[in-house]
Design an enzyme around this catalytic site. Sequence first.
Site, PDB file in Angstrom:
ATOM      1  CG  ASP A  72       5.597  -5.825   8.126  1.00  0.00           C
ATOM      2  OD1 ASP A  72       4.901  -6.993   8.224  1.00  0.00           O
ATOM      3  OD2 ASP A  72       5.721  -5.220   7.964  1.00  0.00           O
ATOM      4  CG  ASP A 123       7.161  -8.379   5.104  1.00  0.00           C
ATOM      5  OD1 ASP A 123       6.869  -7.258   3.996  1.00  0.00           O
ATOM      6  OD2 ASP A 123       6.056  -8.011   5.181  1.00  0.00           O
ATOM      7  CE  LYS A 170       4.962  -8.518   2.009  1.00  0.00           C
ATOM      8  NZ  LYS A 170       4.860  -6.964   2.174  1.00  0.00           N
ATOM      9  CD  GLU A 216       4.163  -2.886   3.529  1.00  0.00           C
ATOM     10  OE1 GLU A 216       3.646  -1.591   3.769  1.00  0.00           O
ATOM     11  OE2 GLU A 216       3.490  -3.322   4.312  1.00  0.00           O
ATOM     12  CD  GLU A 235      -2.668  -6.559   3.427  1.00  0.00           C
ATOM     13  OE1 GLU A 235      -3.316  -6.431   4.732  1.00  0.00           O
ATOM     14  OE2 GLU A 235      -1.212  -6.323   3.225  1.00  0.00           O
TER      15      GLU A 235
END
Length: 249
Positions: free
Chosen positions: A45, A84, A113, A115, A183
């Site tokens: 993204d 993403d 993916k 988050e 991250e």
Amino acid sequence: MKKVNTRYISEIKREKKKFSALTAYDYSTAKVLDEAGIDIILVGDSLAMVALGYENTNSISMDEMKIFTKAVAKGVSRAMVVCDMPFMSYHCDISSAIANIGEAVKAGANAVKIEGSGEYIYSLIKRCSEFGIPVIAHIGFTPQAINAIGGHYIQGKTYNATLELLEQAKKLEEAGAFAIVLEMVPEESAKYISENLNIATISCGAGRFCDGQVLVSDDVFGKYSNFKPKFARRYGDMRKLIYDCATQY
């Protein structure tokens, strides 16, 4: 050449080797990265900022992500293509989230993916696993939650904070994620988390002890000049190269 899949990533983890991941947003870049041997190509993204000029990653839509995922998938033969999932494309309810994730797979993604953590995310990843959709989880600093976090802050800086991240990671593993992005996590914390998981960890500013590393290609190639993460090593100066070619033309 054999297609990169979840089994391949698991073997890398088991054999204590390393794998590579970079972002790509278009056919020609994806083709070059694939030929160079990059294992995972993430349609991140981050393209919201580096390709579309938005102020942040939360501005991009699911429809836009599908367009770029299709373009990347057409240029790849070996690498695993990961989409993403953009902000609010998987947060409303499980049914809507699965529908959007399914659209990403139809566009050419081999995995997605997602988050964050928490019971909803665990349930969503479990449902994806039941449907045969591979998921890479993402904890530590989560850019889509930047408004809540309040800025680009390192996560897991203390022992207790590291244990909290490890607990999240174990629950994501149990839910069915085949890999986890860490991250902006201190190297020592990322090492501890990696050593206590059966699934692969992917460093994004989390040091050298993860099983793989992912960076934004535009940062690595020196193409995007608006912002440069401290942890992103620049291997070239594409901005200057493009500028020089354009002025010579």
